[in-house]
Design an enzyme around this catalytic site. Structure first.
Site, PDB file in Angstrom:
ATOM      1  N   ILE A 159      75.812  36.651  41.711  1.00 11.61           N
ATOM      2  CA  ILE A 159      74.707  36.967  42.598  1.00 11.61           C
ATOM      3  C   ILE A 159      75.145  38.102  43.507  1.00 11.61           C
ATOM      4  O   ILE A 159      76.342  38.353  43.682  1.00 11.61           O
ATOM      5  CB  ILE A 159      74.236  35.741  43.415  1.00 11.61           C
ATOM      6  CG1 ILE A 159      75.398  35.114  44.196  1.00 11.61           C
ATOM      7  CG2 ILE A 159      73.570  34.720  42.512  1.00 11.61           C
ATOM      8  CD1 ILE A 159      74.977  33.928  45.065  1.00 11.61           C
ATOM      9  N   ASP A 160      74.191  38.791  44.062  1.00 13.09           N
ATOM     10  CA  ASP A 160      74.455  39.981  44.848  1.00 13.09           C
ATOM     11  C   ASP A 160      75.259  39.672  46.112  1.00 13.09           C
ATOM     12  O   ASP A 160      75.220  38.541  46.619  1.00 13.09           O
ATOM     13  CB  ASP A 160      73.100  40.608  45.208  1.00 13.09           C
ATOM     14  CG  ASP A 160      73.238  41.810  46.098  1.00 13.09           C
ATOM     15  OD1 ASP A 160      73.916  42.759  45.693  1.00 13.09           O
ATOM     16  OD2 ASP A 160      72.680  41.793  47.218  1.00 13.09           O
ATOM     17  N   LYS A 161      75.950  40.658  46.608  1.00 12.26           N
ATOM     18  CA  LYS A 161      76.756  40.517  47.820  1.00 12.26           C
ATOM     19  C   LYS A 161      75.951  39.914  48.970  1.00 12.26           C
ATOM     20  O   LYS A 161      76.435  39.024  49.673  1.00 12.26           O
ATOM     21  CB  LYS A 161      77.301  41.888  48.235  1.00 12.26           C
ATOM     22  CG  LYS A 161      78.038  41.891  49.562  1.00 12.26           C
ATOM     23  CD  LYS A 161      78.467  43.298  49.934  1.00 12.26           C
ATOM     24  CE  LYS A 161      79.137  43.311  51.309  1.00 12.26           C
ATOM     25  NZ  LYS A 161      79.518  44.687  51.716  1.00 12.26           N
ATOM     26  N   THR A 188      73.179  38.175  48.792  1.00 10.52           N
ATOM     27  CA  THR A 188      72.459  36.954  48.427  1.00 10.52           C
ATOM     28  C   THR A 188      73.433  35.791  48.557  1.00 10.52           C
ATOM     29  O   THR A 188      74.577  35.881  48.116  1.00 10.52           O
ATOM     30  CB  THR A 188      71.922  37.039  46.983  1.00 10.52           C
ATOM     31  OG1 THR A 188      71.001  38.124  46.889  1.00 10.52           O
ATOM     32  CG2 THR A 188      71.222  35.750  46.586  1.00 10.52           C
ATOM     33  N   GLN A 226      68.661  40.898  52.665  1.00  9.58           N
ATOM     34  CA  GLN A 226      67.480  40.398  51.984  1.00  9.58           C
ATOM     35  C   GLN A 226      67.453  38.870  52.057  1.00  9.58           C
ATOM     36  O   GLN A 226      68.475  38.210  51.876  1.00  9.58           O
ATOM     37  CB  GLN A 226      67.421  40.858  50.521  1.00  9.58           C
ATOM     38  CG  GLN A 226      68.459  40.261  49.609  1.00  9.58           C
ATOM     39  CD  GLN A 226      69.602  41.221  49.327  1.00  9.58           C
ATOM     40  OE1 GLN A 226      69.751  42.228  50.007  1.00  9.58           O
ATOM     41  NE2 GLN A 226      70.401  40.930  48.315  1.00  9.58           N
TER      42      GLN A 226
END
Length: 345
Positions: free
Chosen positions: A151-153, A155, A298
């Site tokens: 998963i993204d940094k 997130t 985000q």
């Protein structure tokens, strides 16, 4: 530079070998074991059993007899790391652990894998220390492929880690076949009209910005991607949703929600870090600014993860708490929505 939100669900070639013209007939598992000295025969046999070995473009069984000129490919649904993994003593939030696997809750702001300017302090560095794994960049046995998804940094949420070759290969197959249950929570701009819906749209890299992805209108372009969403709460100008992944493409939730006019709250890359809905009053702008400070990323959390255990074959389901920044953001919007149309936050 950002990491992919999720590992692309496609196959990557890890090894390729062409059978010599003078090669005598031999089983493919024996041939590969003789030519891949740093990879155990057990791992090779498991890879063949799980469908990760091809001759040409066709999957073969362990009793396949190699022939001169055969092109043998060892493929996996994740890329080779290609760099040294340095073990680092970094605390891990371990939700579950047994002899085969770990489930880890990753905080926002932590990169999953070294690379692109983030060479240490990552989840993989922490796992290397915890599991006692250390490899140089030329290591042939891809033990740091234990992370079969990412998963993204920015997130937060649950990630699955394999501790053994058998678990790694069997879990990788589940991800490739989209049989893993992955549910995210997100706060998006706007009041979504429907209570639930599905975005079915191909995703590809944006040719004008290599850090962004976009919807590909041409069905021959991009990669098939499907996201299901369900409204949990409405706050007038933003909506709290659950997103269920049917596929796992790079930035899938972020791109899909933006494509239907509801980018993730404070997602700078896809237009969510500016005011998309609301009033023109200065108090409202100040309120949004305060919201961005509360959750400076985000608003996306990988909340639920379900899968078949690679050894017992029993279904396991894990759930994680909404992190404090997103929880505080939700509380702030609940208070604001309760006082609308006043702009006095």
């Amino acid at each position: 530079m950002e990491e992919p939100e999720l590992l692309e669900q496609e196959m990557y070639e890890h090894f390729r070998m062409v059978v010599d013209n003078g090669q005598a007939p031999v089983r493919i598992d024996s041939y590969m074991a003789a030519h891949m000295e740093d990879t155990s025969r057990n791992r090779i046999q498991l890879a063949i059993k799980e469908g990760f070995v091809q001759v040409g473009e066709k999957t073969v069984k362990a009793n396949y007899i190699v022939r001169p000129g055969d092109v043998i490919r060892f493929i996996m649904p994740y890329q080779r790391r290609g760099m040294e993994i340095i073990p680092q003593d970094i605390p891990l939030d371990i939700v579950y652990e047994d002899d085969d696997l770990l489930v880890v809750n990753k905080p926002a702001g932590m990169c999953v894998h070294p690379g692109h300017g983030n060479f240490d302090g990552t989840l993989v560095n922490a796992l290397a220390h915890y599991l006692g794994i250390s490899q140089g960049p030329e290591a042939q046995d891809e033990r740091m492929g234990i992370l079969v998804h990412r998963i993204d940094k920015d997130t937060s949420g649950l990630l699955l880690v394999a501790k053994k070759d058998e678990a790694q290969l069997r879990l990788a197959k589940q991800f490739f076949e989209h049989s893993i249950d992955r549910r995210y929570r997100a706060i998006v701009w706007g009041d979504i009209k429907e209570d639930e819906g599905t975005v079915d749209a191909n995703i590809g890299r944006d040719p004008n910005d290599r850090l962004r992805y976009r919807i590909c209108d041409d069905p021959e372009q991009g990669k098939h991607a499907v996201t299901h969403y369900r409204v949990l709460e409405r706050f007038g100008y933003v909506t709290y949703v659950e997103c269920i992944l049917e596929t796992g493409r790079t930035h899938q939730i972020r791109v899909h929600m933006a494509s239907i006019g509801h980018p993730l709250f404070n997602d700078a890359r896809y237009g969510g870090s500016e005011i998309r809905k609301g009033t023109i009053y200065s108090k409202y702008r100040q309120f949004i600014g305060n919201c961005f400070e509360i959750c400076p990323r985000q608003a996306l959390h990988a909340k639920t993860l379900g899968f078949e255990h690679p050894s017992t074959r029993k279904w396991l389901q894990f759930d994680s708490q909404i992190p404090t920044d997103m929880s505080a953001l939700l509380d702030k919007w609940r208070r604001y929505a309760g006082n609308m149309p006043e702009e006095d936050e």
